[in-house]
Design an enzyme around this catalytic site. Structure first.
Site, PDB file in Angstrom:
ATOM      1  N   GLU A  85       0.745  -1.246  -0.009  1.00 37.44           N
ATOM      2  CA  GLU A  85       0.053   0.130  -0.022  1.00 37.44           C
ATOM      3  C   GLU A  85       0.910   1.247   0.016  1.00 37.44           C
ATOM      4  OE1 GLU A  85      -3.479   2.147   2.773  1.00 37.44           O
ATOM      5  OE2 GLU A  85      -2.232   0.722   3.705  1.00 37.44           O
ATOM      6  N   ASP A  86       2.074   1.301   0.939  1.00 36.33           N
ATOM      7  CA  ASP A  86       2.464   2.499   1.168  1.00 36.33           C
ATOM      8  C   ASP A  86       3.930   2.856   0.475  1.00 36.33           C
ATOM      9  OD1 ASP A  86       0.494   3.589   2.560  1.00 36.33           O
ATOM     10  OD2 ASP A  86       1.457   2.738   4.572  1.00 36.33           O
TER      11      ASP A  86
END
Length: 711
Positions: free
Chosen positions: A83-84
């Protein structure tokens, strides 16, 4: 875990935690995951200013407390990389294998779910949550540990974000942890959320508790010594632990029982861990001989375990000076499941999976949970999920001695549907412990229930407000739909025929088939059923076929908006829930005020449960309502030039009129304001909230319902 102090937590410290229970762990894999996660998150910081990677490391450390397998520990270290960071599923799969890549992907998808927000979206996301659970429950374990660490470090977030996360934790993650049998995590999550949502109440509980300790001394060591002494005298080998209950647990009990702190009993809990199941029952006898048992506070979850594998005997006794204490008695293996819940299935000891006979199969557990949530309707699904997650258990017996497990507050109708849908549908009465009782009776632990059935009996709509279980609600709705369908089809055909004749057209099978296709319905029966049930109007069908002939329906005046009133009765909308056309409503009669209408789910309705003569069965008239129904919204918007003007313009563009606006809180970066808008109906509200949620300058939007504003 925060990297402060003389020694920074490193990969060898994590490996030491894992080796405590799994000496044969794959140390190389964990080292590789640590190095990869640290590299991917390099340069990223948390709200607190710490390096971001301290968070995945802390999550992994929390999971070692549950003695989880290597794959789950590695997933914790990597749970935010997809996700990051620039990492991808393909890269994680290539480096760490498909199992770990799928787990990381599952956690990523859960992180992106908005579990609080618009009702229909929330329900759909709950479905996705349960689907993720059915694929691999370890995804939820990582997510719960992730939330626990975020709640432990929540003080570095903005205050609005703190409240949002705390409410989501209290509503969803804490009950889910409890449902999975991880009671310690549920209690900590609740208490951390309580600290944010109501710090004054929590501090008040702690202050009172300290005052009590000053007055009476710390009774825990004294009672622990007493328990140990009586057990040793009778030759029972056992470990005894005592503790004060968490502030939120005490607060909830005060609210539920409407007691002041001084009148609250059993704020102390004690656990006795015995060597065998036989010793559990011997211990129970010894305690009941030594101290007076409190009636109605005994539960035997050893002979009747909870669905998540929880086994223990619970009893409450009056100890020294009348102090009530709750005692839980269980074996070591039972205690391990009580601490880890469903996660005990993956727990390791000495390098091998623990062979705990009480650990439940996660697949079977999720399947049972999903079976009880088999409802198509969004709102019903969400209602059922919350019922299932919050429910405490009640065990009742069939006449043959079989045990039926139900949520707290269940009725004989729930009992009947738990046995079989056919029995539920044909229920006409029930006997509880041999005595005939109404179908709305709330069942208690240990009662014997006999359901009385009759051929030709069908479920009644009123049952929906009586039952507690999702299974019963789903079956009743299904039966009502089937029963009403043929009647609605006949009525719909007649309404359509009259509407067509009114504009000089003939209603033919071909016209109906074309209209069904145009309105994206599967067949003409569905079309006619929806006309008959007033879900759509015959005018809409005409409009789909002959746009030039369709007339806009007349607007319903506000004084004629509600059907079901007597000719001389007037009505007003309750300020506590401010119901809108399209929402289910009920009326309550007031002397001198006429009838006040409430939403069916308004908390204030609980005040009238024992006054059925004041209830009036009402419904909104079907048609076009004027935009004159006030609803209050709480908006959090960005503090910037022109933002408020744009928000007001957006509300106006949705056909809503602002009748009042008040600033509740002003922060350097955000404003919080209360806005009263005039709307047509529930659909109008949904459209407005959707438009506001989509606006980048709006951080949060919520409908205000305030039970304190009683009529």
């Amino acid at each position: 875990m925060d990297g402060s102090g003389p020694h920074q937590f490193d990969v060898e410290d994590l490996l030491a935690l894992v080796r405590n229970y799994n000496p044969r762990c794959n140390a190389a894999l964990i080292r590789e995951a640590w190095a990869y996660g640290a590299r991917m998150h390099e340069g990223q910081l948390r709200y607190s200013g710490e390096p971001y990677f301290t968070h995945p490391v802390a999550v992994a450390a929390i999971l070692t407390e549950m003695r989880l397998d290597d794959a789950t520990i590695v997933t914790a270290l990597l749970h935010d990389v997809i996700e990051d960071t620039r990492s991808t599923w393909e890269e994680v799969s290539r480096l760490f294998g498909r199992e770990i890549a799928d787990l990381v992907d599952g956690v990523t998808k859960l992180t992106n779910l908005q579990l609080s927000g618009a009702q229909s979206k929330q329900a759909e996301n709950f479905r996705k949550l349960f689907m993720a659970m059915s694929r691999d429950l370890r995804v939820i374990l990582v997510k719960l540990a992730d939330r626990l660490h975020n709640m432990r470090t929540i003080r570095s977030m903005r205050s609005e974000k703190q409240v949002q996360k705390a409410r989501e934790t209290m509503d969803i993650f804490a009950p889910l942890a409890g449902r999975m049998g991880m009671q310690w995590m549920r209690e900590e999550l609740e208490d951390l959320a309580f600290k944010v949502i109501n710090p004054e109440a929590r501090n008040s509980i702690i202050r009172r508790f300290l005052t009590l300790q000053k007055a009476t001394g710390d009774v825990i060591p004294t009672i622990t010594a007493d328990l140990r002494a009586v057990l040793e005298r009778d030759g029972i080998e056992a470990d005894v632990f005592g503790r004060a209950k968490k502030p939120f647990s005490i607060w909830r009990k005060m609210q539920e029982k409407q007691l002041s702190f001084s009148r609250l009993s059993d704020i102390y809990g004690f656990r006795i861990i015995t060597r065998s199941e036989a010793d559990c029952y011997k211990t129970l006898g010894i305690i009941h001989q030594r101290w007076r048992m409190v009636p109605g506070r005994f539960k035997d979850y050893i002979s009747q375990p909870k669905a998540n594998g929880y086994r223990s005997i619970h009893t409450t006794v009056s100890g020294r000076d009348g102090t009530r204490i709750e005692v839980q008695i269980r074996t070591r293996q039972m205690h391990e499941v009580a601490e880890a819940g469903v996660a005990a299935h993956w727990a390791y000891r000495d390098g091998v999976p623990t062979q705990n006979p009480f650990a439940v199969d996660p697949g079977t557990w999720v399947e049972q949970l999903n079976d009880r949530l088999g409802e198509e309707d969004h709102d019903a699904f969400l209602e059922n999920v919350k019922l299932e997650m919050y429910s405490d258990q009640v065990f009742c017996f069939t006449p043959k001695g079989d045990v039926i497990q139900l949520p707290k507050g269940a009725t004989p109708i729930d009992f009947a549907y738990a046995i079989h849908t056919r029995i539920g549908n044909s229920s006409v009465g029930a006997k509880v412990d041999g005595i005939r009782v109404p179908l709305w009776t709330r069942l208690k632990n240990g009662q014997s229930v006999e359901v009385i059935t009759a051929a030709g009996q069908r479920p009644q709509a009123a049952w929906l407000d009586i039952v507690e279980t999702g299974r019963a609600k789903a079956a009743i709705r299904r039966s009502l739909r089937e029963e009403d369908r043929s009647r609605f089809i006949r009525l719909g055909h007649e309404l359509a025929r009259v509407a067509f004749e009114h504009v000089g057209r003939k209603l033919t099978d071909k016209a109906l088939r074309t209209a069904a296709r145009t309105l994206a319905m599967p067949d003409t029966d569905e079309l006619l059923a929806r006309i008959g049930s007033a879900e759509i109007s015959a005018q809409e069908v005409l409009g789909a076929l002959y746009p030039e002939l369709a007339h806009a329906p007349a607007e319903i005046s506000a004084d004629r908006a509600v059907a079901g009133l007597e000719a001389d009765q007037s009505f007003t909308r309750a300020p506590c829930c401010a119901p809108l056309p399209g929402e289910r409503i009920v009326g309550i009669t007031y002397r001198g005020k006429g009838v006040v209408i409430h939403a069916i789910d308004c908390p204030v309705m609980a005040d009238f449960e024992d006054q059925p003569d004041r209830w009036v069965d009402l419904r909104w008239r079907v048609g076009r309502h004027p935009p004159s129904y006030g609803v209050r919204l709480l908006l959090t918007i960005r503090h910037d030039a022109g933002v408020l003007g744009r928000i007001c313009t957006l509300i106006g563009s949705q056909g809503a009129n602002i009748s009042d606006l008040e600033f509740v809180d002003r922060k350097p970066d955000f404003y919080k304001l209360r806005v009263e808008v005039e709307l047509r109906d529930h659909e109008h509200l949904h459209a407005l909230m959707t438009a506001l949620e989509a606006e980048s300058d709006v951080a949060q939007v919520a409908r205000i319902r305030d039970p304190s504003l009683k009529p």
